[in-house]
Design an enzyme around this catalytic site. Structure first.
Site, PDB file in Angstrom:
ATOM      1  CE  LYS A   1     -12.330  -2.258  -1.970  1.00 37.86           C
ATOM      2  NZ  LYS A   1     -13.642  -1.985  -1.060  1.00 37.86           N
TER       3      LYS A   1
ATOM      4  CE  LYS B   1      -4.418  -1.804   1.125  1.00 34.80           C
ATOM      5  NZ  LYS B   1      -5.598  -1.652   2.095  1.00 34.80           N
TER       6      LYS B   1
ATOM      7  CE  LYS C   1      -5.840  -6.739  -2.862  1.00 34.49           C
ATOM      8  NZ  LYS C   1      -6.489  -6.881  -1.182  1.00 34.49           N
TER       9      LYS C   1
HETATM   10  P1  TYM Z   1     -10.740  -5.393   2.361  1.00 35.13           P
HETATM   11  O1  TYM Z   1     -12.168  -4.783   2.757  1.00 35.13           O
HETATM   12  O2  TYM Z   1      -9.434  -4.946   1.181  1.00 35.13           O
HETATM   13  O3  TYM Z   1     -11.105  -6.740   1.850  1.00 35.13           O
HETATM   14  C1  TYM Z   1     -12.067  -7.349   2.740  1.00 35.13           C
HETATM   15  C2  TYM Z   1     -12.665  -9.150   2.495  1.00 35.13           C
HETATM   16  O4  TYM Z   1     -12.239  -9.223   1.354  1.00 35.13           O
HETATM   17  C3  TYM Z   1     -11.259 -10.199   0.554  1.00 35.13           C
HETATM   18  N1  TYM Z   1     -10.965  -9.700  -0.488  1.00 35.13           N
HETATM   19  C4  TYM Z   1     -10.670 -10.717  -1.068  1.00 35.13           C
HETATM   20  N2  TYM Z   1     -10.601 -11.974  -1.599  1.00 35.13           N
HETATM   21  C5  TYM Z   1     -10.184 -12.741  -2.645  1.00 35.13           C
HETATM   22  N3  TYM Z   1      -9.874 -11.812  -3.363  1.00 35.13           N
HETATM   23  C6  TYM Z   1      -9.710 -10.487  -3.633  1.00 35.13           C
HETATM   24  N4  TYM Z   1      -8.873 -10.321  -4.746  1.00 35.13           N
HETATM   25  C7  TYM Z   1     -10.051  -9.870  -3.032  1.00 35.13           C
HETATM   26  N5  TYM Z   1     -10.095  -8.318  -2.085  1.00 35.13           N
HETATM   27  C8  TYM Z   1     -10.076  -8.310  -1.097  1.00 35.13           C
HETATM   28  C9  TYM Z   1     -10.299  -9.740   1.457  1.00 35.13           C
HETATM   29  O5  TYM Z   1      -9.040 -10.613   2.097  1.00 35.13           O
HETATM   30  C10 TYM Z   1     -11.484  -9.267   2.984  1.00 35.13           C
HETATM   31  O6  TYM Z   1     -11.274 -11.319   3.713  1.00 35.13           O
HETATM   32  N6  TYM Z   1      -7.571  -5.446   6.606  1.00 35.13           N
HETATM   33  C11 TYM Z   1      -9.018  -5.308   5.869  1.00 35.13           C
HETATM   34  C12 TYM Z   1     -10.024  -4.889   6.227  1.00 35.13           C
HETATM   35  C13 TYM Z   1     -10.252  -5.612   7.991  1.00 35.13           C
HETATM   36  C14 TYM Z   1     -10.144  -7.288   8.560  1.00 35.13           C
HETATM   37  C15 TYM Z   1     -10.669  -6.874   9.987  1.00 35.13           C
HETATM   38  C16 TYM Z   1     -10.633  -8.032   8.244  1.00 35.13           C
HETATM   39  C17 TYM Z   1     -10.149  -4.343   9.132  1.00 35.13           C
HETATM   40  N7  TYM Z   1     -10.142  -4.995  10.394  1.00 35.13           N
HETATM   41  C18 TYM Z   1     -10.802  -7.219  10.839  1.00 35.13           C
HETATM   42  C19 TYM Z   1     -10.978  -9.178   9.071  1.00 35.13           C
HETATM   43  C20 TYM Z   1     -10.824  -9.023  10.399  1.00 35.13           C
HETATM   44  C21 TYM Z   1      -9.729  -4.989   4.662  1.00 35.13           C
HETATM   45  O7  TYM Z   1      -8.968  -4.341   3.683  1.00 35.13           O
HETATM   46  O8  TYM Z   1      -9.928  -5.677   3.783  1.00 35.13           O
END
Ligand code: TYM
Length: 379
Positions: free
Chosen positions: A246, A151, A243
């Site tokens: 967004k 990031k 991956k």
């Molecule tokens: P975020 O918002 O990037 O993504 C949310 C969820 O979507 C999954 N994901 C994907 N899975 C498969 N292929 C992809 N291309 C892909 N892009 C995103 C992510 O694995 C996630 O499960 N840091 C986290 C949010 C968070 C969180 C937490 C998650 C904050 N606190 C506590 C679990 C527990 C994040 O940025 O997810």
């Protein structure tokens, strides 16, 4: 028993995550996983606008399945709006993104009567526990995390000790995983369903939970289990080395739950594949584009990769494969897109869902933070 292919994928995931040492705390989610009763399942998603196919197959779809098939368990799904502050944007855009995120979750089929749905910033105990846990987390542990490096657009082998890296990296981005640990532990969660890009943060969560328990000689935090979704990583359609995200500058690589059928067809038709003719094969190294499409079919249809590949025999070329994928996505998302549009027109309803969710979440979080304060001597 999960199908054999799921077992072998589970084995691969476990080996990948724990360096050849199998770990009982990382598990692939079966399509209809039965959780131990009284499990508390927690996960979050960042409000960075509409959700995409990766979020849906990597996370939200499994949240829906788990919460509709495990009536004995408790489900807490949050919108990580504090995490979203690691990227600065105009206040009105963040407000819009928060509404879009909650509308996306509801239109994807999460039931506000079965799950607690809420905004992270409405439960200040996340930030409070974050500070207590940051005080026991070493800089080295945070330095080893991969996500802040990508990031902050730094090489994976870089370290916060490099002058250029330390200047270019905001403290919030570097410390982000500690807040993520606090998110999970504030509810004493037992299971966390995520896509595999989050697996390293979950490993850190278990380390910090154990560290807290041993530092204060208590058995307070459960050691949460990672539930890896079957479609672990959906890749960019344009650059299947990365991956789906967004923040990808090439937006044609990312399909949103809210894209119109025409947009979906256009994006899938332009997906990068290869020129191999005559045989379909799931081979993420040699054929990443085709394998990504196969993974998408597997995630959408809940079928093992091997079964999906066997069924592709009837498709004569890449165009036919892409048409098939596009129609599956359109079928999956058509109603959801219409519901999403309706929900966004009804902000009072969205506010009421989040208010109810945050009241409930705060009840749990404030009882737990009182106990944490007692354990560490702040009462
Ligand atoms: P975020 O918002 O990037 O993504 C949310 C969820 O979507 C999954 N994901 C994907 N899975 C498969 N292929 C992809 N291309 C892909 N892009 C995103 C992510 O694995 C996630 O499960 N840091 C986290 C949010 C968070 C969180 C937490 C998650 C904050 N606190 C506590 C679990 C527990 C994040 O940025 O997810």
């Amino acid at each position: 028993m999960p199908p054999r292919s799921a077992c072998s994928r589970l084995g691969a995931a476990v080996r990948y995550l724990s360096g050849k040492r199998s770990s009982p705390t990382v598990k692939e989610i079966g399509i209809y996983e039965t959780l131990p009763s009284n499990s508390r399942v927690f996960s979050m998603i960042q409000p960075t606008g509409r959700i995409h196919l990766g979020n849906y197959l990597g996370a939200v779809k499994s949240w829906r399945t788990l919460s509709s098939t495990n009536p004995e368990s408790e489900f807490i799904f949050g919108i990580a709006d504090l995490h979203a502050l690691t990227v600065q944007r105009p206040a009105q855009q963040l407000r819009d993104f928060r509404y879009q995120a909650i509308a996306s979750l509801l239109s994807s089929g999460l039931d506000a009567d079965k799950c607690i749905l809420y905004f992270q910033s409405a439960v200040p105990e996340h930030s409070e526990l974050n500070w207590y846990l940051t005080c026991i987390t070493s800089m080295g542990q945070l330095n080893r995390m991969a996500q802040w490096k990508s990031k902050a657009q730094q090489a994976q082998n870089s370290t916060i000790l490099d002058d250029a890296v330390v200047e270019a990296t905001k403290a919030g981005l570097f410390c982000y995983p500690a807040l993520q640990v606090a998110d999970i532990l504030i509810y004493k969660s037992t299971h966390v369903p995520v896509g595999d890009d989050q697996a390293q943060h979950l490993e850190l969560c278990r380390t910090i939970a154990r560290l807290f328990n041993s530092t204060y000689a208590v058995d307070f935090f459960p050691i949460p289990e990672t539930l890896l979704t079957p479609a672990k990583k959906i890749l960019s359609l344009k650059n299947p080395e990365k991956k789906m995200s967004k923040s990808d500058p090439v937006q044609a690589g990312c399909v949103y739950v809210t894209d119109t059928p025409d947009e979906i067809r256009r994006k899938i038709r332009k997906a990068t594949t290869d020129s191999v003719q005559g045989q379909w094969k799931f081979d993420p190294v040699q054929r990443p584009g085709v394998s990504n499409l196969i993974n998408i079919i597997s995630g959408l249809t809940d079928r093992a990769i091997g079964d999906v590949v066997a069924d592709l025999d009837g498709l004569k070329d890449h165009k036919a494969l892409k048409d098939h994928v596009a129609e599956l996505i359109i079928d999956e998302f058509d109603e959801k897109r219409q519901l999403y549009d309706d929900l966004l027109q009804n902000k009072d309803y969205l506010d009421s869902v989040c208010r109810k969710g945050s009241d409930h979440a705060r009840e749990i979080a404030s009882a737990n933070i009182q106990q944490v304060k007692h354990i560490i001597g702040l009462d």
